[in-house]
Design an enzyme around this catalytic site. Sequence first.
Site, mmCIF file in Angstrom:
data_model
loop_
_atom_site.group_PDB
_atom_site.id
_atom_site.type_symbol
_atom_site.label_atom_id
_atom_site.label_comp_id
_atom_site.label_asym_id
_atom_site.label_seq_id
_atom_site.Cartn_x
_atom_site.Cartn_y
_atom_site.Cartn_z
ATOM 1 N N GLY A 69 0.816 -1.215 0.000
ATOM 2 C CA GLY A 69 0.000 0.000 0.000
ATOM 3 C C GLY A 69 0.849 1.263 0.000
ATOM 4 O O GLY A 69 2.081 1.211 0.083
ATOM 5 N N ASN A 70 0.175 2.399 -0.068
ATOM 6 C CA ASN A 70 0.849 3.708 -0.059
ATOM 7 C C ASN A 70 1.719 3.859 1.172
ATOM 8 O O ASN A 70 2.874 4.252 1.082
ATOM 9 C CB ASN A 70 -0.217 4.818 0.024
ATOM 10 C CG ASN A 70 -0.693 5.245 -1.331
ATOM 11 O OD1 ASN A 70 -0.094 4.899 -2.339
ATOM 12 N ND2 ASN A 70 -1.776 5.999 -1.353
ATOM 13 N N ARG A 124 -4.323 -11.287 -2.360
ATOM 14 C CA ARG A 124 -4.262 -10.704 -3.710
ATOM 15 C C ARG A 124 -2.820 -10.424 -4.141
ATOM 16 O O ARG A 124 -2.500 -10.467 -5.316
ATOM 17 C CB ARG A 124 -5.021 -9.360 -3.732
ATOM 18 C CG ARG A 124 -6.495 -9.424 -3.651
ATOM 19 C CD ARG A 124 -7.094 -8.003 -3.676
ATOM 20 N NE ARG A 124 -6.777 -7.217 -2.482
ATOM 21 C CZ ARG A 124 -7.490 -7.231 -1.360
ATOM 22 N NH1 ARG A 124 -8.586 -7.947 -1.278
ATOM 23 N NH2 ARG A 124 -7.130 -6.499 -0.308
ATOM 24 N N ARG A 173 -6.871 3.587 18.552
ATOM 25 C CA ARG A 173 -6.374 4.908 18.975
ATOM 26 C C ARG A 173 -7.049 5.434 20.233
ATOM 27 O O ARG A 173 -6.460 6.188 20.989
ATOM 28 C CB ARG A 173 -6.586 5.930 17.855
ATOM 29 C CG ARG A 173 -5.637 5.784 16.715
ATOM 30 C CD ARG A 173 -5.903 6.859 15.678
ATOM 31 N NE ARG A 173 -5.236 6.510 14.434
ATOM 32 C CZ ARG A 173 -5.684 6.849 13.238
ATOM 33 N NH1 ARG A 173 -6.778 7.569 13.107
ATOM 34 N NH2 ARG A 173 -5.017 6.501 12.169
ATOM 35 N N CYS A 188 -3.380 11.062 10.043
ATOM 36 C CA CYS A 188 -2.379 11.900 9.381
ATOM 37 C C CYS A 188 -2.553 13.395 9.678
ATOM 38 O O CYS A 188 -1.589 14.108 9.949
ATOM 39 C CB CYS A 188 -2.415 11.655 7.880
ATOM 40 S SG CYS A 188 -4.058 11.369 7.228
ATOM 41 N N LYS A 208 -11.925 12.660 14.875
ATOM 42 C CA LYS A 208 -10.618 12.070 15.201
ATOM 43 C C LYS A 208 -9.625 13.167 15.609
ATOM 44 O O LYS A 208 -8.840 12.979 16.528
ATOM 45 C CB LYS A 208 -10.034 11.354 13.971
ATOM 46 C CG LYS A 208 -10.654 10.027 13.624
ATOM 47 C CD LYS A 208 -9.982 9.518 12.337
ATOM 48 C CE LYS A 208 -10.822 8.503 11.617
ATOM 49 N NZ LYS A 208 -10.359 8.267 10.237
ATOM 50 N N HIS A 262 -0.715 17.032 3.169
ATOM 51 C CA HIS A 262 -1.913 17.625 3.767
ATOM 52 C C HIS A 262 -1.569 19.049 4.240
ATOM 53 O O HIS A 262 -0.519 19.266 4.842
ATOM 54 C CB HIS A 262 -2.360 16.832 5.002
ATOM 55 C CG HIS A 262 -3.012 15.510 4.689
ATOM 56 N ND1 HIS A 262 -3.225 15.027 3.421
ATOM 57 C CD2 HIS A 262 -3.518 14.579 5.539
ATOM 58 C CE1 HIS A 262 -3.829 13.852 3.488
ATOM 59 N NE2 HIS A 262 -4.013 13.551 4.756
ATOM 60 N N ASN A 270 1.710 13.545 4.237
ATOM 61 C CA ASN A 270 0.812 12.679 5.030
ATOM 62 C C ASN A 270 1.253 11.233 5.049
ATOM 63 O O ASN A 270 0.929 10.491 5.977
ATOM 64 C CB ASN A 270 -0.627 12.773 4.503
ATOM 65 C CG ASN A 270 -0.721 12.516 3.011
ATOM 66 O OD1 ASN A 270 -0.200 13.305 2.212
ATOM 67 N ND2 ASN A 270 -1.361 11.435 2.634
HETATM 68 N N1 NAP Z 1 -2.561 7.329 3.588
HETATM 69 C C1 NAP Z 1 -2.407 8.068 4.678
HETATM 70 O O1 NAP Z 1 -2.128 9.281 4.640
HETATM 71 C C2 NAP Z 1 -2.580 7.441 6.014
HETATM 72 C C3 NAP Z 1 -2.210 8.155 7.122
HETATM 73 C C4 NAP Z 1 -2.383 7.601 8.374
HETATM 74 C C5 NAP Z 1 -2.893 6.345 8.475
HETATM 75 N N2 NAP Z 1 -3.254 5.645 7.387
HETATM 76 C C6 NAP Z 1 -3.773 4.303 7.547
HETATM 77 O O2 NAP Z 1 -2.872 3.346 7.016
HETATM 78 C C7 NAP Z 1 -3.578 2.230 6.535
HETATM 79 C C8 NAP Z 1 -3.195 1.931 5.104
HETATM 80 O O3 NAP Z 1 -3.400 3.055 4.281
HETATM 81 P P1 NAP Z 1 -2.835 3.146 2.796
HETATM 82 O O4 NAP Z 1 -3.036 4.551 2.421
HETATM 83 O O5 NAP Z 1 -1.468 2.558 2.688
HETATM 84 O O6 NAP Z 1 -3.883 2.181 2.000
HETATM 85 P P2 NAP Z 1 -3.700 1.419 0.620
HETATM 86 O O7 NAP Z 1 -2.735 2.113 -0.271
HETATM 87 O O8 NAP Z 1 -5.069 1.173 0.114
HETATM 88 O O9 NAP Z 1 -3.049 -0.003 1.029
HETATM 89 C C9 NAP Z 1 -3.715 -0.929 1.828
HETATM 90 C C10 NAP Z 1 -2.771 -2.080 2.171
HETATM 91 O O10 NAP Z 1 -3.443 -2.978 3.051
HETATM 92 C C11 NAP Z 1 -3.350 -4.301 2.519
HETATM 93 N N3 NAP Z 1 -4.504 -5.108 2.902
HETATM 94 C C12 NAP Z 1 -5.805 -4.872 2.634
HETATM 95 N N4 NAP Z 1 -6.590 -5.886 3.114
HETATM 96 C C13 NAP Z 1 -5.737 -6.761 3.687
HETATM 97 C C14 NAP Z 1 -5.919 -8.007 4.343
HETATM 98 N N5 NAP Z 1 -7.126 -8.549 4.515
HETATM 99 N N6 NAP Z 1 -4.830 -8.658 4.825
HETATM 100 C C15 NAP Z 1 -3.595 -8.120 4.649
HETATM 101 N N7 NAP Z 1 -3.350 -6.944 4.034
HETATM 102 C C16 NAP Z 1 -4.413 -6.270 3.558
HETATM 103 C C17 NAP Z 1 -3.299 -4.101 1.019
HETATM 104 O O11 NAP Z 1 -2.776 -5.249 0.422
HETATM 105 P P3 NAP Z 1 -3.206 -5.679 -1.081
HETATM 106 O O12 NAP Z 1 -2.308 -4.896 -1.998
HETATM 107 O O13 NAP Z 1 -2.874 -7.148 -1.076
HETATM 108 O O14 NAP Z 1 -4.640 -5.391 -1.258
HETATM 109 C C18 NAP Z 1 -2.341 -2.891 0.957
HETATM 110 O O15 NAP Z 1 -1.010 -3.323 1.128
HETATM 111 C C19 NAP Z 1 -5.048 2.552 6.751
HETATM 112 O O16 NAP Z 1 -5.420 2.017 8.006
HETATM 113 C C20 NAP Z 1 -5.070 4.053 6.828
HETATM 114 O O17 NAP Z 1 -6.165 4.537 7.571
HETATM 115 C C21 NAP Z 1 -3.097 6.164 6.135
#
Ligand code: NAP
Length: 344
Positions: free
Chosen positions: A12-13, A39, A99, A130, A214, A242, A315
Site C-alpha cells: 500500500g501507499n 491478492r 487509537r 495523518c 478524530k 496535507h 501525510n
Molecule cells: N494514507 C495516509 O495518509 C494514512 C495516514 C495515516 C494512516 N493511514 C492508515 O494506514 C492504513 C493503510 O493506508 P494506505 O493509504 O497505505 O492504504 P492502501 O494504499 O489502500 O493499502 C492498503 C494495504 O493494506 C493491505 N490489505 C488490505 N486488506 C488486507 C488483508 N485482509 N490482509 C492483509 N493486508 C491487507 C493491502 O494489500 P493488497 O495490496 O494485497 O490489497 C495494501 O497493502 C489505513 O489504516 C489508513 O487509515 C493512512
Amino acid sequence: MSFKVAVVGATGNVGREMLNILEERGFPVSEVVALASRRSQGTEVSFGDRTLKVRTLDQYDFSDTDICIMSAGGNVSKEWSPKIGKQGCVVIDNSSAFRYDQDVPLIVPEVNPDAISLFTRKNIIANPNCSTAQLVVALKPLHDFATIKRVVVATYQSVSGAGKEGMDELFTQTRAVFVADSVDVKKFTKRIAFNVIPHIDVFLDDGFTKEEWKMVAETKKMLDPKIKLTATCVRVPVFIGHSEAVNIEFEKPITADEARDILREAPGCQVLDKREDGGYITPLESAGEDATFISRIREDSTIDNGLSMWIVSDNLRKGAALNAVQIAELLVERGLIQPKKKAA
Ligand SMILES: NC(=O)c1ccc[n+]([C@@H]2O[C@H](COP(=O)([O-])OP(=O)(O)OC[C@H]3O[C@@H](n4cnc5c(N)ncnc54)[C@H](OP(=O)(O)O)[C@@H]3O)[C@@H](O)[C@H]2O)c1
C-alpha cells in the site's frame, strides 16, 4: 542488537513508505518481512536495493517477529493486532482501530513520548491520523509556552490519504477530463479532479465527520484534554501532502515573532515564513520530506492571544510511516524491546 520487523500492508501507499523509511533511517533490522492480502501473494516490493517477495498475512507466524508495523486498515487491525500482540510481537498500528483505547498509547514522539510505556498492556501502540500528527507537532511547543485554549482548523487533505485507490481516482479523472471522456466516481463521493470535497470518513449524528472527530479526540489524548478544537476536513485534488489553516487562541500572550522562534527550535518543525511572493510552503514541496512545515504565522487581532498559521506535511511520512518508524526507534532507544532471537 537488531530486530525482525514485519510490515503488514507492504504493497500500500503507507506500507511502501514504511519500507523506504526503515531503510533510509537505518533502523536496526535482522530481517524485514513484507505482508499483504492474498491478492498480492508473490508480488515484489523494494527495501533499499533489495527486493522482498510479498507474503500473506493469514499464513504468517509472528512468534519470532519483534515488531509488526500494521498498515492495512481498521478491520484487518481489529482482527489481527490483538492476536499478534499476544504472540509477544509489538504492533505499531496505523489505523484508527485502537487509537481511543485507554490501554493503548497513541504516540507522536515529539509530543508525548513518555506515554509509550503503557504499551505493555496490549502490546499495541497506535499511530495517529495523518492530519492530527502534523497538527500536534506544531501545537505542542506553542502549548508549552502559552497554553492553548481553542483551535479552529480547516484541512486540505491530499488524495493519498485515501490510499492508492484515491491516487488512482484523481489521476484517472484528470485524464478523462482532458480527453473529454466520461468521469467515473468510485472512491470519493463526488468528482475530485478540479474540485474539493468537504467530506472525509463517515458522518456522525452531530453533523461532523469521523475525520473531524478524530482530530478532536486525538489532540485531547496526546496533548491536553482541556484543549477545545473544531475542524472542517476537506479533500483536495493534491496527490501528496496535507495542508491545514489553523487559528489558535491561547491563555497567555504570544506574538507571531515568539511563535516563529519557538517553532524554529521545536523538534520535527521547520518554519518557512517570508512575507513575500512564494515565501511559504505548499503541499507539493512537502512531499518526500520529514518535517512539519509552518508558514503564514500572524497575529489574529479578532481574539485575545490569537495566532493564525498554515501547517503542511507529507501525510504518508509524518502522517503515517515516519511517525510509525519513530515509534519503533523510541522503543529501542528506551530499551523497551529486546530481540527475540539473539544475534549469533
Ligand atoms: N494514507 C495516509 O495518509 C494514512 C495516514 C495515516 C494512516 N493511514 C492508515 O494506514 C492504513 C493503510 O493506508 P494506505 O493509504 O497505505 O492504504 P492502501 O494504499 O489502500 O493499502 C492498503 C494495504 O493494506 C493491505 N490489505 C488490505 N486488506 C488486507 C488483508 N485482509 N490482509 C492483509 N493486508 C491487507 C493491502 O494489500 P493488497 O495490496 O494485497 O490489497 C495494501 O497493502 C489505513 O489504516 C489508513 O487509515 C493512512
